[in-house]
Design an enzyme around this catalytic site. Structure first.
Site: not given
Ligand code: ADP
Length: 446
Positions: A116, A164, A200-201, A275, A290, A292, A336
């Site tokens: 990532k 996840g 990340e912010k 995403e 993603n 896939r 789901r």
């Molecule tokens: P994973 O791959 O583990 O599912 P993601 O990076 O897709 O992780 O993030 C999953 C969820 O976490 C996002 O859908 C969001 O709800 C929350 N999230 C992730 N990054 C941030 C962020 N910088 N600020 C606020 N919420 C976040």
């Protein structure tokens, strides 16, 4: 076109791939663990090979066993589904070495987007807006603290190999960041054998909106509009819908163009999902890609009237993407359904299904591998069905979902059906008024 395709997966997605292959005249090979001998994907495939004992590490994640199954059955392609080996670059490379087409991107491409922190750096280069954060990985807590000061709290500490929601921690202050560091690293190491972290912010009250894309080996990329996946519990999606109630034509055009730009920049081949987090001012930020097919792909299929798995197989075989533009029509929602007890903190509830009645009718789709008498093994994901309703308007799709959830009877185990019923009858949900924080205040009374 491929003649024989092996599905390196189980459950509903294995069945989903078999269905499309049947329609395309491609022979299918199922692989299964000893816990899945009674699974529908084993019964429905043309051939089936047992690849090991119940733990996924010894079966569905066991690369030598999967490759051996493909070789003895003369498979010329492997579909990885989602989860398991679907984003494993080593597996994609090994397939290529064995002259078996991996239905998905090359190992190098997965490496580029699967990590990532690297993906974000690449996307910045492509000119795609990203969540502000650390420049790459933060190797030590000291560096993390320094970077967090620059980004400004609240920040979110993330595992670069994450998925996840694992290895992810929110911190509102330096104290909290210090407290989160070890736990997040430990969790990431256990889940991904990789504890590299980045920062990340933290975007407050965002929506999770993703864009489905498809690219071919000739550089053509199309997007197939968005899915709103903001209804999540502990970063796990529970319900998805398209279009997003938050979406406008202008925002869709902008986000769609950004997703296409991202895929074109890396010369992406296959289906993928970009995403984004979207804040209340409609600013959007790239979060991850993603590489896939995703669990929630059916809602897109329903509104664009298009078989995404078929398109995925076709572009892997060297065909061009069918059209530059796909026009979504109507509204589609996916719930789901998990074998979990929603009134006991969503505790898994494996066991035998003793009564099953599936809903039906116009605009109703169920992607599921369960049947009456089926025993859900405790070793895998708890999702047992995806209930999808599609109608002309959001209101109609919700009313249809409400009706279907009432008709859906699964006895012998606990499921999330009653939870979904409460969710879609919630006033804020009905008004389309929700963010990723929704589940923190939503009270399920059981
Ligand atoms: P994973 O791959 O583990 O599912 P993601 O990076 O897709 O992780 O993030 C999953 C969820 O976490 C996002 O859908 C969001 O709800 C929350 N999230 C992730 N990054 C941030 C962020 N910088 N600020 C606020 N919420 C976040």
């Amino acid at each position: 076109m491929f003649k024989k395709l092996l599905i390196a997966n189980r459950g509903e997605i294995a069945l989903r791939v078999i269905r499309t292959c049947r329609e395309m005249g491609i022979k299918t090979i199922a692989v299964y663990s000893t816990a899945d001998t009674e699974s529908l994907h084993v019964k429905f495939a043309d051939e089936a090979v047992c690849i090991g004992p119940p733990p996924s590490i010894d079966s569905y994640l066991n690369i030598p066993s999967v490759i051996a199954a493909a070789e003895i059955t003369n498979a010329d392609a492997i579909h990885p589904g989602y989860g398991f080996l679907s984003e494993n670059s080593k597996f994609s490379k090994i397939c290529a070495e064995h002259n078996i087409k991996f239905i998905g991107p090359s190992g190098d491409m997965i490496d580029k987007m699967g990590d990532k922190a690297t993906a974000k750096t690449t996307m910045k280069k492509a000119g795609v807006p990203c969540v502000p954060g650390s420049a790459g990985l933060v190797d030590t807590l000291e560096i993390a603290i320094k970077e967090a000061k620059k980004i400004k709290y609240p920040v979110i500490l993330k595992a670069t190999a994450g998925g996840g929601g694992k290895g992810m921690r929110l911190a509102w202050s330096e104290d909290e960041l210090e407290g989160a560091w070890d736990a997040a690293r430990k969790e990431a190491l256990a889940a991904f054998a990789n504890n590299d972290m980045y920062l990340e912010k933290y975007i407050e009250e965002p929506r999770h909106i993703e864009i489905q894309i498809i690219g071919d080996m000739y550089g053509n990329v199309s997007h197939l509009s968005e899915r709103d996946c903001s209804i999540q519990r502990r970063h796990q999606k529970l319900l998805e819908e398209t279009p997003s109630p938050f979406m406008t034509k202008a925002l869709r055009d902008k986000m769609g163009a950004a997703a296409v730009k991202a895929a074109e920049f890396i010369k992406y081949e296959g289906v993928g999902t970009v995403e984004f987090l979207v804040d209340k001012h409609k600013n959007f930020y790239f979060m991850e890609m993603n590489t896939r097919i995703q669990v929630e792909h059916p809602i897109t299929e329903e509104v664009v009237n298009f078989d995404l798995i078929k398109e995925q197989i076709k572009v892997a075989a060297g065909e061009k993407v069918s059209g530059k533009h796909y026009f979504p029509e109507g509204h589609s929602i996916e719930c789901r359904i998990n074998a979990e007890d929603p009134s006991a903190d969503f505790r898994p509830s494996p066991g035998t299904i003793v009564t099953l009645n599936k809903p039906g009718g116009l605009g109703v789709r169920i992607d599921s591998h369960i049947y009456n008498g089926y025993t859900i093994p405790p070793h895998y994901d708890s999702m047992i069905a995806k209930l999808i309703t599609t109608a002309r308007t959001r209101e109609e799709a919700i009313a249809k979902m409400d009706r279907c959830l009432s008709e859906f009877v699964i006895e012998g185990i606990k499921t999330t059906i009653p939870f979904h019923k409460a969710l879609i009858n919630n006033e804020d949900f009905k008004a389309g008024n929700y963010t990723t924080k929704f589940m923190e205040t939503f009270e399920y009374k059981g």
